[in-house]
Design a protein around this motif. Sequence first.
Motif, PDB file in Angstrom:
ATOM      1  N   ILE A  99       0.830  -1.207   0.000  1.00 35.05           N
ATOM      2  CA  ILE A  99       0.000   0.000   0.000  1.00 35.05           C
ATOM      3  C   ILE A  99       0.864   1.257   0.000  1.00 35.05           C
ATOM      4  O   ILE A  99       0.457   2.286  -0.543  1.00 35.05           O
ATOM      5  CB  ILE A  99      -1.018  -0.016   1.150  1.00 35.05           C
ATOM      6  CG1 ILE A  99      -2.118   0.995   0.858  1.00 35.05           C
ATOM      7  CG2 ILE A  99      -0.350   0.223   2.488  1.00 35.05           C
ATOM      8  CD1 ILE A  99      -3.439   0.696   1.486  1.00 35.05           C
ATOM      9  N   THR A 100       2.046   1.176   0.560  1.00 28.52           N
ATOM     10  CA  THR A 100       2.924   2.355   0.574  1.00 28.52           C
ATOM     11  C   THR A 100       3.449   2.685  -0.823  1.00 28.52           C
ATOM     12  O   THR A 100       3.979   3.761  -1.046  1.00 28.52           O
ATOM     13  CB  THR A 100       4.124   2.123   1.515  1.00 28.52           C
ATOM     14  OG1 THR A 100       4.774   0.904   1.138  1.00 28.52           O
ATOM     15  CG2 THR A 100       3.682   2.060   2.967  1.00 28.52           C
ATOM     16  N   ASP A 101       3.286   1.752  -1.757  1.00 24.10           N
ATOM     17  CA  ASP A 101       3.761   1.944  -3.125  1.00 24.10           C
ATOM     18  C   ASP A 101       2.590   2.072  -4.104  1.00 24.10           C
ATOM     19  O   ASP A 101       2.722   1.787  -5.292  1.00 24.10           O
ATOM     20  CB  ASP A 101       4.655   0.746  -3.513  1.00 24.10           C
ATOM     21  CG  ASP A 101       5.588   1.092  -4.657  1.00 24.10           C
ATOM     22  OD1 ASP A 101       5.953   2.274  -4.804  1.00 24.10           O
ATOM     23  OD2 ASP A 101       5.943   0.169  -5.412  1.00 24.10           O
ATOM     24  N   ILE A 102       1.442   2.535  -3.587  1.00 25.26           N
ATOM     25  CA  ILE A 102       0.206   2.523  -4.386  1.00 25.26           C
ATOM     26  C   ILE A 102       0.302   3.406  -5.639  1.00 25.26           C
ATOM     27  O   ILE A 102      -0.221   3.036  -6.683  1.00 25.26           O
ATOM     28  CB  ILE A 102      -1.022   2.882  -3.522  1.00 25.26           C
ATOM     29  CG1 ILE A 102      -2.298   2.514  -4.275  1.00 25.26           C
ATOM     30  CG2 ILE A 102      -0.989   4.318  -3.073  1.00 25.26           C
ATOM     31  CD1 ILE A 102      -3.541   2.483  -3.421  1.00 25.26           C
ATOM     32  N   SER A 103       0.971   4.535  -5.558  1.00 17.95           N
ATOM     33  CA  SER A 103       1.091   5.411  -6.735  1.00 17.95           C
ATOM     34  C   SER A 103       1.839   4.714  -7.855  1.00 17.95           C
ATOM     35  O   SER A 103       1.428   4.756  -9.020  1.00 17.95           O
ATOM     36  CB  SER A 103       1.795   6.718  -6.370  1.00 17.95           C
ATOM     37  OG  SER A 103       1.000   7.459  -5.481  1.00 17.95           O
ATOM     38  N   SER A 136       3.842  -7.646   8.208  1.00 20.36           N
ATOM     39  CA  SER A 136       4.254  -6.800   7.098  1.00 20.36           C
ATOM     40  C   SER A 136       3.227  -5.684   6.917  1.00 20.36           C
ATOM     41  O   SER A 136       2.187  -5.668   7.565  1.00 20.36           O
ATOM     42  CB  SER A 136       4.348  -7.641   5.825  1.00 20.36           C
ATOM     43  OG  SER A 136       4.862  -6.874   4.762  1.00 20.36           O
ATOM     44  N   GLU A 137       3.540  -4.777   6.005  1.00 14.45           N
ATOM     45  CA  GLU A 137       2.591  -3.708   5.735  1.00 14.45           C
ATOM     46  C   GLU A 137       1.453  -4.227   4.859  1.00 14.45           C
ATOM     47  O   GLU A 137       1.612  -5.209   4.132  1.00 14.45           O
ATOM     48  CB  GLU A 137       3.295  -2.524   5.094  1.00 14.45           C
ATOM     49  CG  GLU A 137       3.966  -2.848   3.782  1.00 14.45           C
ATOM     50  CD  GLU A 137       4.824  -1.711   3.281  1.00 14.45           C
ATOM     51  OE1 GLU A 137       4.240  -0.731   2.786  1.00 14.45           O
ATOM     52  OE2 GLU A 137       6.053  -1.809   3.379  1.00 14.45           O
ATOM     53  N   GLU A 138       0.340  -3.537   4.914  1.00 13.35           N
ATOM     54  CA  GLU A 138      -0.845  -3.928   4.162  1.00 13.35           C
ATOM     55  C   GLU A 138      -0.562  -3.920   2.658  1.00 13.35           C
ATOM     56  O   GLU A 138       0.222  -3.116   2.168  1.00 13.35           O
ATOM     57  CB  GLU A 138      -1.965  -2.937   4.493  1.00 13.35           C
ATOM     58  CG  GLU A 138      -3.304  -3.281   3.915  1.00 13.35           C
ATOM     59  CD  GLU A 138      -4.399  -2.343   4.404  1.00 13.35           C
ATOM     60  OE1 GLU A 138      -5.485  -2.847   4.702  1.00 13.35           O
ATOM     61  OE2 GLU A 138      -4.161  -1.112   4.473  1.00 13.35           O
ATOM     62  N   GLU A 139      -1.231  -4.836   1.941  1.00  9.94           N
ATOM     63  CA  GLU A 139      -1.151  -4.848   0.491  1.00  9.94           C
ATOM     64  C   GLU A 139      -2.473  -4.370  -0.085  1.00  9.94           C
ATOM     65  O   GLU A 139      -3.520  -4.466   0.545  1.00  9.94           O
ATOM     66  CB  GLU A 139      -0.842  -6.257  -0.028  1.00  9.94           C
ATOM     67  CG  GLU A 139       0.570  -6.689   0.267  1.00  9.94           C
ATOM     68  CD  GLU A 139       0.947  -7.981  -0.416  1.00  9.94           C
ATOM     69  OE1 GLU A 139       2.156  -8.274  -0.453  1.00  9.94           O
ATOM     70  OE2 GLU A 139       0.060  -8.709  -0.912  1.00  9.94           O
ATOM     71  N   VAL A 140      -2.390  -3.847  -1.299  1.00  8.70           N
ATOM     72  CA  VAL A 140      -3.576  -3.382  -2.011  1.00  8.70           C
ATOM     73  C   VAL A 140      -3.586  -4.049  -3.376  1.00  8.70           C
ATOM     74  O   VAL A 140      -2.538  -4.224  -4.003  1.00  8.70           O
ATOM     75  CB  VAL A 140      -3.590  -1.835  -2.140  1.00  8.70           C
ATOM     76  CG1 VAL A 140      -2.366  -1.322  -2.889  1.00  8.70           C
ATOM     77  CG2 VAL A 140      -4.866  -1.346  -2.787  1.00  8.70           C
ATOM     78  N   GLU A 141      -4.772  -4.447  -3.808  1.00 10.50           N
ATOM     79  CA  GLU A 141      -4.934  -4.956  -5.165  1.00 10.50           C
ATOM     80  C   GLU A 141      -5.756  -3.922  -5.917  1.00 10.50           C
ATOM     81  O   GLU A 141      -6.834  -3.519  -5.475  1.00 10.50           O
ATOM     82  CB  GLU A 141      -5.633  -6.309  -5.174  1.00 10.50           C
ATOM     83  CG  GLU A 141      -5.557  -6.969  -6.526  1.00 10.50           C
ATOM     84  CD  GLU A 141      -5.614  -8.486  -6.478  1.00 10.50           C
ATOM     85  OE1 GLU A 141      -5.516  -9.082  -7.558  1.00 10.50           O
ATOM     86  OE2 GLU A 141      -5.754  -9.057  -5.395  1.00 10.50           O
ATOM     87  N   VAL A 142      -5.213  -3.459  -7.038  1.00 11.40           N
ATOM     88  CA  VAL A 142      -5.830  -2.417  -7.849  1.00 11.40           C
ATOM     89  C   VAL A 142      -6.452  -3.062  -9.077  1.00 11.40           C
ATOM     90  O   VAL A 142      -5.812  -3.882  -9.744  1.00 11.40           O
ATOM     91  CB  VAL A 142      -4.795  -1.351  -8.272  1.00 11.40           C
ATOM     92  CG1 VAL A 142      -5.427  -0.314  -9.192  1.00 11.40           C
ATOM     93  CG2 VAL A 142      -4.174  -0.695  -7.052  1.00 11.40           C
TER      94      VAL A 142
END
Length: 148
Positions: A99-103, A136-142
């Motif tokens: 999620i920290t790399d969402i951009s 770990s940090e949260e992940e996001v699926e786009v």
Amino acid sequence: MECKKVKQVFKLVGIKGHGSFEAFGVEVPALAQQFLTRSKEVESRSSTEIALFEPKKNINHLEGNYYVGLIVNDTLNEVPSGMEYIEKDQHYVTARGKITDISNLHLHLLNWAKEQNYDRDLDSYIVETYHPVENSEEEVEVYLPIHS
């Protein structure tokens, strides 16, 4: 970062928000926290948080709608006051990352879709699902909507 094309059905209950695209980074998480305080009211809920975003169509398109909520396991006929049931059945290009790399995730996915000659559907909502990862940090699926 693996990108792929999928046909996906999302069923969710959420709260609608509206604001400037520039403020989505602050407004969306705030509304999500507000929604989560009422999440126990949602029947057949999963633990997966979800957000839908109106795509920015051009540089003059300054404001948009969004929804924050939870994925539900069944079709619902009744939802709590102030919430909406939404069902989306669409073709998407998708990728998952931190999620920290969402951009960068969005940018990478946009570039990949263009390279594959997929035609974005700017009349359908962008979908993000959020996934806690142990230790770990949260992940996001786009999921970016495309024309099939």
